[in-house]
Scaffold this motif. Structure first.
Motif, PDB file in Angstrom:
ATOM      1  N   MET A 153       0.347  -8.419   2.899  1.00 34.80           N
ATOM      2  CA  MET A 153       0.163  -7.111   2.236  1.00 34.80           C
ATOM      3  C   MET A 153       1.348  -6.202   2.569  1.00 34.80           C
ATOM      4  SD  MET A 153      -2.238  -5.698   0.285  1.00 34.80           S
ATOM      5  CE  MET A 153      -3.895  -6.252   0.656  1.00 34.80           C
ATOM      6  N   LEU A 154       1.915  -5.589   1.540  1.00 35.90           N
ATOM      7  CA  LEU A 154       3.039  -4.674   1.722  1.00 35.90           C
ATOM      8  C   LEU A 154       2.547  -3.248   1.547  1.00 35.90           C
ATOM      9  CD1 LEU A 154       5.525  -6.566  -0.592  1.00 35.90           C
ATOM     10  CD2 LEU A 154       5.750  -6.363   1.885  1.00 35.90           C
ATOM     11  N   THR A 155       3.122  -2.329   2.336  1.00 37.01           N
ATOM     12  CA  THR A 155       2.806  -0.915   2.161  1.00 37.01           C
ATOM     13  C   THR A 155       4.053  -0.219   1.652  1.00 37.01           C
ATOM     14  OG1 THR A 155       1.221  -1.001   3.967  1.00 37.01           O
ATOM     15  CG2 THR A 155       1.979   1.179   3.279  1.00 37.01           C
ATOM     16  N   LEU A 156       3.917   0.440   0.515  1.00 42.80           N
ATOM     17  CA  LEU A 156       5.040   1.137  -0.116  1.00 42.80           C
ATOM     18  C   LEU A 156       4.696   2.615  -0.251  1.00 42.80           C
ATOM     19  CD1 LEU A 156       5.617  -1.359  -3.064  1.00 42.80           C
ATOM     20  CD2 LEU A 156       6.960  -1.221  -0.965  1.00 42.80           C
ATOM     21  N   THR A 157       5.742   3.445  -0.222  1.00 45.62           N
ATOM     22  CA  THR A 157       5.550   4.861  -0.529  1.00 45.62           C
ATOM     23  C   THR A 157       6.038   5.088  -1.956  1.00 45.62           C
ATOM     24  OG1 THR A 157       5.972   5.430   1.777  1.00 45.62           O
ATOM     25  CG2 THR A 157       6.065   7.231   0.180  1.00 45.62           C
ATOM     26  N   ILE A 158       5.085   5.333  -2.849  1.00 50.48           N
ATOM     27  CA  ILE A 158       5.410   5.480  -4.266  1.00 50.48           C
ATOM     28  C   ILE A 158       4.990   6.867  -4.720  1.00 50.48           C
ATOM     29  CG2 ILE A 158       5.116   4.509  -6.576  1.00 50.48           C
ATOM     30  CD1 ILE A 158       5.855   2.195  -4.989  1.00 50.48           C
ATOM     31  N   ASN A 159       5.934   7.626  -5.192  1.00 50.52           N
ATOM     32  CA  ASN A 159       5.643   8.986  -5.683  1.00 50.52           C
ATOM     33  C   ASN A 159       4.816   9.781  -4.669  1.00 50.52           C
ATOM     34  OD1 ASN A 159       7.041   8.379  -8.035  1.00 50.52           O
ATOM     35  ND2 ASN A 159       5.207   7.616  -9.058  1.00 50.52           N
ATOM     36  N   GLY A 160       5.211   9.652  -3.394  1.00 53.88           N
ATOM     37  CA  GLY A 160       4.594  10.439  -2.335  1.00 53.88           C
ATOM     38  C   GLY A 160       3.288   9.899  -1.797  1.00 53.88           C
ATOM     39  N   GLN A 161       2.844   8.749  -2.319  1.00 53.94           N
ATOM     40  CA  GLN A 161       1.578   8.184  -1.853  1.00 53.94           C
ATOM     41  C   GLN A 161       1.814   6.809  -1.235  1.00 53.94           C
ATOM     42  OE1 GLN A 161      -0.927   8.071  -5.348  1.00 53.94           O
ATOM     43  NE2 GLN A 161      -1.818  10.051  -4.818  1.00 53.94           N
ATOM     44  N   LEU A 162       1.069   6.514  -0.175  1.00 53.46           N
ATOM     45  CA  LEU A 162       1.121   5.160   0.392  1.00 53.46           C
ATOM     46  C   LEU A 162       0.287   4.234  -0.482  1.00 53.46           C
ATOM     47  CD1 LEU A 162       0.742   5.742   4.248  1.00 53.46           C
ATOM     48  CD2 LEU A 162       2.809   5.123   2.967  1.00 53.46           C
ATOM     49  N   ARG A 163       0.896   3.125  -0.899  1.00 55.53           N
ATOM     50  CA  ARG A 163       0.194   2.167  -1.751  1.00 55.53           C
ATOM     51  C   ARG A 163       0.286   0.780  -1.119  1.00 55.53           C
ATOM     52  NH1 ARG A 163      -0.381   4.167  -7.079  1.00 55.53           N
ATOM     53  NH2 ARG A 163      -1.849   2.437  -7.264  1.00 55.53           N
ATOM     54  N   GLU A 164      -0.827   0.101  -1.041  1.00 59.68           N
ATOM     55  CA  GLU A 164      -0.838  -1.272  -0.521  1.00 59.68           C
ATOM     56  C   GLU A 164      -0.775  -2.237  -1.686  1.00 59.68           C
ATOM     57  OE1 GLU A 164      -3.638  -2.127   2.571  1.00 59.68           O
ATOM     58  OE2 GLU A 164      -2.138  -1.146   3.833  1.00 59.68           O
ATOM     59  N   VAL A 165       0.091  -3.240  -1.540  1.00 60.51           N
ATOM     60  CA  VAL A 165       0.316  -4.179  -2.630  1.00 60.51           C
ATOM     61  C   VAL A 165       0.274  -5.596  -2.084  1.00 60.51           C
ATOM     62  CG1 VAL A 165       1.919  -4.929  -4.405  1.00 60.51           C
ATOM     63  CG2 VAL A 165       1.833  -2.519  -3.785  1.00 60.51           C
ATOM     64  N   ASP A 166      -0.505  -6.442  -2.741  1.00 65.92           N
ATOM     65  CA  ASP A 166      -0.554  -7.855  -2.382  1.00 65.92           C
ATOM     66  C   ASP A 166       0.337  -8.606  -3.362  1.00 65.92           C
ATOM     67  OD1 ASP A 166      -1.126 -10.297  -1.382  1.00 65.92           O
ATOM     68  OD2 ASP A 166      -3.215 -10.348  -2.068  1.00 65.92           O
ATOM     69  N   ALA A 167       1.624  -8.674  -3.011  1.00 62.97           N
ATOM     70  CA  ALA A 167       2.599  -9.307  -3.906  1.00 62.97           C
ATOM     71  C   ALA A 167       3.601 -10.071  -3.057  1.00 62.97           C
ATOM     72  CB  ALA A 167       3.322  -8.235  -4.732  1.00 62.97           C
TER      73      ALA A 167
END
Ligand code: FES
Ligand code: FES
Length: 152
Positions: free
Chosen positions: A1-15
């Motif tokens: 699981m990756l954690t990204l900061t997208i447009n000011g929000q933390l988003r978890e992505v399973d990619a």
């Protein structure tokens, strides 16, 4: 699981880490304002900001984003220059078909972030990698100047 900061929000992505950021944005996060054009860094339609710099998201593996903040066309209006650029784009009615325009706006905003008062050659250099099949280049240049004047 990756954690990204997208447009000011933390988003978890399973990619997978090697997946281009473009497909993570579009297919995993439903941020479909960022478009696919060439897939080989030649058209600019997939441009987003990563760590404050314009990047071709078709060429950046999501695993290489790290902790750098990602801003897409969906979030750029929340930034000072992004808001000015979008306002200028509407005033001048820049788009024709619209397909390239998210990338154009992201590159234009990055230009104003680094150079608040670009001249024609600055604009041409910064925007050279963003192609427009509809030929809106003259209006793009006017809109960037209009946006820069809002900063005066
Ligand atoms: S789709 Fe990324 S530069 Fe063309
Ligand atoms: S507005 Fe149609 S490709 Fe640029």
């Amino acid at each position: 699981m990756l954690t990204l900061t997208i447009n000011g929000q933390l988003r978890e992505v399973d990619a997978p880490e090697e997946m281009p950021l473009l497909w993570v944005l579009r297919d995993h996060l439903n941020l479909v304002g960022t478009k696919y054009g060439c897939g080989i860094a030649q058209c600019g339609v997939c441009t987003v900001h990563v760590g404050g710099k314009p990047v071709r998201s078709c060429q950046l593996a999501v695993g290489d984003v790290g902790t750098r903040a990602v801003v897409t066309i969906e979030g750029i209006g929340e930034t000072p220059n992004g808001a000015k650029v979008q306002e200028a784009w509407m005033e001048i009615a820049v788009p024709q078909c619209g397909y390239c325009q998210a990338g154009q706006i992201m590159s234009a905003t990055a230009l104003l972030d680094s150079n608040p008062h670009p001249d024609d050659s600055d604009i041409d250099a910064a925007m050279a990698g963003n192609l427009c099949r509809c030929g809106t280049y003259i209006r793009i240049r006017r809109a960037i100047k209009n946006a820069a004047d809002k900063s005066a």
